[in-house]
Write a protein that holds these residues in place. Structure first.
Motif, PDB file in Angstrom:
ATOM      1  N   UNK A 430      11.372   2.622 -11.021  1.00  0.00           N
ATOM      2  CA  UNK A 430      10.064   2.745 -10.388  1.00  0.00           C
ATOM      3  C   UNK A 430       9.450   4.109 -10.657  1.00  0.00           C
ATOM      4  N   UNK A 431       8.161   4.201 -10.458  1.00  0.00           N
ATOM      5  CA  UNK A 431       7.493   5.500 -10.509  1.00  0.00           C
ATOM      6  C   UNK A 431       7.737   6.200  -9.185  1.00  0.00           C
ATOM      7  N   UNK A 432       8.271   7.437  -9.231  1.00  0.00           N
ATOM      8  CA  UNK A 432       8.577   8.140  -7.989  1.00  0.00           C
ATOM      9  C   UNK A 432       8.175   9.607  -8.074  1.00  0.00           C
ATOM     10  N   UNK A 433       7.738  10.129  -6.940  1.00  0.00           N
ATOM     11  CA  UNK A 433       7.384  11.533  -6.768  1.00  0.00           C
ATOM     12  C   UNK A 433       7.824  11.944  -5.368  1.00  0.00           C
ATOM     13  N   UNK A 434       7.636  13.216  -5.030  1.00  0.00           N
ATOM     14  CA  UNK A 434       7.908  13.674  -3.665  1.00  0.00           C
ATOM     15  C   UNK A 434       6.791  14.605  -3.209  1.00  0.00           C
ATOM     16  N   UNK A 435       5.554  14.148  -3.419  1.00  0.00           N
ATOM     17  CA  UNK A 435       4.391  14.908  -2.963  1.00  0.00           C
ATOM     18  C   UNK A 435       4.196  14.713  -1.458  1.00  0.00           C
ATOM     19  N   UNK A 441      -1.110  10.922  -0.700  1.00  0.00           N
ATOM     20  CA  UNK A 441      -2.023   9.798  -0.495  1.00  0.00           C
ATOM     21  C   UNK A 441      -2.764   9.452  -1.779  1.00  0.00           C
ATOM     22  N   UNK A 442      -3.227  10.498  -2.484  1.00  0.00           N
ATOM     23  CA  UNK A 442      -3.987  10.274  -3.714  1.00  0.00           C
ATOM     24  C   UNK A 442      -3.121   9.622  -4.785  1.00  0.00           C
ATOM     25  N   UNK A 443      -1.868  10.068  -4.905  1.00  0.00           N
ATOM     26  CA  UNK A 443      -0.969   9.496  -5.908  1.00  0.00           C
ATOM     27  C   UNK A 443      -0.661   8.040  -5.581  1.00  0.00           C
ATOM     28  N   UNK A 444      -0.406   7.754  -4.306  1.00  0.00           N
ATOM     29  CA  UNK A 444      -0.095   6.379  -3.906  1.00  0.00           C
ATOM     30  C   UNK A 444      -1.273   5.457  -4.173  1.00  0.00           C
ATOM     31  N   UNK A 445      -2.468   5.869  -3.762  1.00  0.00           N
ATOM     32  CA  UNK A 445      -3.641   5.011  -3.953  1.00  0.00           C
ATOM     33  C   UNK A 445      -4.022   4.923  -5.420  1.00  0.00           C
ATOM     34  N   UNK A 446      -3.890   6.035  -6.125  1.00  0.00           N
ATOM     35  CA  UNK A 446      -4.193   6.012  -7.548  1.00  0.00           C
ATOM     36  C   UNK A 446      -3.268   5.082  -8.302  1.00  0.00           C
ATOM     37  N   UNK A 447      -2.003   5.113  -7.926  1.00  0.00           N
ATOM     38  CA  UNK A 447      -1.020   4.235  -8.551  1.00  0.00           C
ATOM     39  C   UNK A 447      -1.390   2.768  -8.326  1.00  0.00           C
ATOM     40  N   UNK A 448      -1.735   2.438  -7.117  1.00  0.00           N
ATOM     41  CA  UNK A 448      -2.067   1.042  -6.819  1.00  0.00           C
ATOM     42  C   UNK A 448      -3.372   0.620  -7.488  1.00  0.00           C
ATOM     43  N   UNK A 449      -4.328   1.529  -7.567  1.00  0.00           N
ATOM     44  CA  UNK A 449      -5.605   1.184  -8.194  1.00  0.00           C
ATOM     45  C   UNK A 449      -5.475   0.999  -9.699  1.00  0.00           C
ATOM     46  N   UNK A 468       5.458   2.577  -2.798  1.00  0.00           N
ATOM     47  CA  UNK A 468       4.884   3.911  -2.646  1.00  0.00           C
ATOM     48  C   UNK A 468       5.723   4.894  -3.465  1.00  0.00           C
ATOM     49  N   UNK A 469       5.128   5.603  -4.443  1.00  0.00           N
ATOM     50  CA  UNK A 469       5.921   6.536  -5.247  1.00  0.00           C
ATOM     51  C   UNK A 469       6.626   7.609  -4.418  1.00  0.00           C
ATOM     52  N   UNK A 470       6.055   7.970  -3.267  1.00  0.00           N
ATOM     53  CA  UNK A 470       6.613   9.053  -2.463  1.00  0.00           C
ATOM     54  C   UNK A 470       7.701   8.599  -1.505  1.00  0.00           C
ATOM     55  N   UNK A 471       7.907   7.306  -1.370  1.00  0.00           N
ATOM     56  CA  UNK A 471       8.974   6.814  -0.500  1.00  0.00           C
ATOM     57  C   UNK A 471      10.324   7.096  -1.138  1.00  0.00           C
ATOM     58  N   UNK A 472      11.271   7.670  -0.405  1.00  0.00           N
ATOM     59  CA  UNK A 472      12.606   7.916  -0.982  1.00  0.00           C
ATOM     60  C   UNK A 472      13.231   6.667  -1.597  1.00  0.00           C
TER      61      UNK A 472
END
Length: 599
Positions: A430-435, A441-449, A468-472
């Motif tokens: 998966x795509x993952x980050x820890x922002x 919020x921007x990364x999560x919504x941008x990813x979904x859009x 959600x990319x930021x979810x562990x």
């Protein structure tokens, strides 16, 4: 573009001896710069020409420091060799000579021997934990690993393409010496080690360069990540060239993969980087330089770079294996079989043809050797940029995937695998980050859009299901494990194919030339190459569900066949559904010596 002059300096902290370190910072927009030490002391740095600031301080390795800009903000060293914690922590002076190498005489491997497995160090547990994966890879027949980017990024979870401190290995994975130990361990197993480096942008969090060195960027040119990096400026150019040399010299990486160089609007920089690497490193070492480049610039592969990731080959195979034709696969929707044949015979499918946007893409590549192209069925992009990160094993007919795997591992292009391929790992990547905060919020919504244009996600409510990319959990769910039922049979297939590659193909790859590729039917091709020893390698592949008539062929010995046929007096006239047949022609008989020759 001139080379470095005496008025420019190596970026960052350079130990001069056991006690003294020289600190330099290019900060043309700062009025004053200070060295801020962890003990609370502040030392003014001396201004030099062209925006440089410098100081030599009694700061042994281990010293924690920051740079103070105009008595206003303290920033990490943009050329930090190590961070004490995250990007907002202090930078650390390191001694690049402190590590004692166990395999100091390793010189790498010739490029034609490369069989590469791409790894994400984070999901494997860090530098030290990743070492436990290496014997398994070497025993399977892998000859090289490629690490996804390690430049320090914000937080502990990230693909690595959001790095902001390119000289500092990610601290959450371990220390710089832990990384060196990983590379040392790989060399002891005969594995070359490549590093994916990002020279086209800095990540969105923790980059302070705009505050004191706006000249790093040019506002008249933009990339998908913002203002383009200004490689016209000597200090900027040297920042990245010195970074490449650091990884290759101090860490003894065997090569680099330059990410998305189509976003670097200065091909001259790419040429200079390659020339400096080739000219300043020991010529006895095998150094691999590879590219990701949507522009398909074959000219860069003629002298300067060993190979390019061949997205064209992947895309054609993916359409044939899955039937997916949305997004960039639309460029391969109408003629995937013809495009695959073109890739096998000439390298790129797009050599100046227009894509779905009407733009001409690519340069003629048929004159390049097959080893100038890295072929793959999966990589971090092609799995992780799917909404749910599914691997091909969940998308393709199993026997068709096995047939495509045989093509990947026995064709004369350089094969690339993704970690877990060799054991049929069922886990997604998966795509993952820890922002955090607004950026998260921007990364999560941008990813979904990003997936709004896909029919399956046209409904916004369906896009809410995208992880959600930021979810562990997005990170934890991406750790590869062998499939309990399919893992060992899959690994046995990989071992067999790689043994055949090593025994029959690799020794004769130098001097290999393509003899052409023929479309037999939709989903079926026959490709031929003349190996360096003069023998003809022939691969017949049928990814379709119907039987296909074979092309006439000279007598040959079968190297590999799937499905396996019972021995017969003559070769079968057809290719079965989801099949592959790999053969070598009989070696030419030695000419009889004449009487005069005997004399």
């Amino acid at each position: 573009m001139s080379l470095r002059t005496q008025e420019t300096w190596p970026h960052g902290a350079v130990p001069l001896d056991a006690e003294r370190t020289r600190f330099t910072l290019w900060a043309p927009d700062a009025r004053q710069v200070s060295l801020e030490l962890a003990d609370g002391s502040s030392l003014p740095m001396l201004p030099r020409a062209d925006g440089w600031f410098m100081i030599v301080g009694r700061c042994p390795p281990g010293t924690r420091y920051r740079f103070g800009i105009d008595n206003d903000v303290q920033v990490p060293d943009p050329a930090s060799r190590a961070q004490d914690g995250d990007i907002d922590g202090p930078s650390v002076v390191t001694d690049p000579q402190a590590y004692s190498w166990r395999h100091p005489h390793w010189r790498g491997r010739p490029w034609h021997e490369a069989v590469i497995c791409e790894l994400h160090v984070g999901v494997l547990g860090g530098y030290r934990a990743a070492e436990h994966y290496l014997p398994h890879l070497a025993e399977t027949g892998i000859t090289a690993i490629e690490l996804m980017p390690l430049a320090q990024f914000p937080g502990a979870r990230n693909w690595g393409y959001d790095g902001v401190l390119p000289y500092a290995p990610q601290a959450s994975y371990g220390s710089p010496d832990d990384l060196k130990h990983l590379i040392d361990c790989a060399h002891g197993l005969g594995l070359a080690v490549l590093l994916d480096v990002v020279y086209n942008h800095f990540g969105p969090d923790g980059n302070y360069l705009h505050r004191y060195a706006r000249g790093f960027f040019r506002e008249d040119r933009h990339t998908p990540w913002g203002a383009a990096i200004d490689f016209r400026r000597r200090p900027v150019r040297d920042f990245f060239i010195d970074n490449a040399l650091m990884w290759l010299q101090e860490y003894r990486f065997d090569g680099l993969r330059l990410d998305a160089v189509h976003a670097i609007d200065d091909p001259d920089f790419l040429v200079e980087l390659a020339r400096q690497v080739r000219g300043r490193l020991d010529p006895a070492r095998h150094i691999w330089l590879t590219l990701e480049n949507e522009h398909n610039q074959a000219s860069l592969l003629e002298r300067h770079y060993d190979a390019q990731w061949n997205d064209d080959g992947h895309n054609a195979l993916h359409v044939l294996l899955t039937g997916e034709t949305e997004a960039y696969y639309a460029d391969f929707a109408e003629r995937p079989t013809e495009q695959l044949a073109r890739c096998l015979a000439q390298g790129f499918a797009y050599q100046g043809q227009r894509n779905r946007h009407g733009n001409a893409r690519g340069e003629p590549s048929g004159h390049l050797p097959p080893s100038a192209f890295v072929l793959f069925l999966q990589n971090h992009d092609q799995i992780g940029n799917r909404a749910f990160g599914e691997r091909l094993r969940h998308l393709a007919e199993p026997q068709a995937l096995q047939a495509a795997t045989a093509l990947l591992l026995l064709a004369p292009m350089i094969p690339l695998l993704f970690m877990g391929d060799e054991v049929a790992a069922p886990q997604p990547f998966l795509f993952f980050t820890s922002h955090h905060g607004e950026l998260a919020d921007a990364v999560r919504e941008g990813r979904r859009n990003e997936f709004a244009a896909f029919g399956a996600f046209a409904d916004p409510r369906k896009r809410e299901r995208i992880p959600d990319p930021n979810a562990p959990s997005s990170f934890l769910d991406s750790r590869p494990q062998a499939d309990p039922a399919l893992g060992e049979p899959t690994r046995a297939l990989y071992r067999r194919l790689l043994h055949l590659r090593q025994a029959h193909i690799v020794p004769h790859l130098p001097g290999t030339t393509a003899l052409g590729a023929e479309v037999l039917a939709p989903g079926a091709v026959c490709a031929r190459w003349r190996l360096g020893n003069g023998r003809e390698l022939r691969i017949e592949l049928n990814l379709g569900a119907g039987e296909v008539e074979r092309a006439p062929a000279a007598p040959s010995s079968v190297l590999f066949e799937l499905p396996q046929r019972a021995p017969e007096g003559s070769a079968p006239a057809t290719l079965a559904p989801y099949s592959v047949r790999v053969s070598l022609d009989a070696p030419a008989p030695m000419p009889a010596l004449s009487e005069s020759a005997h004399e």
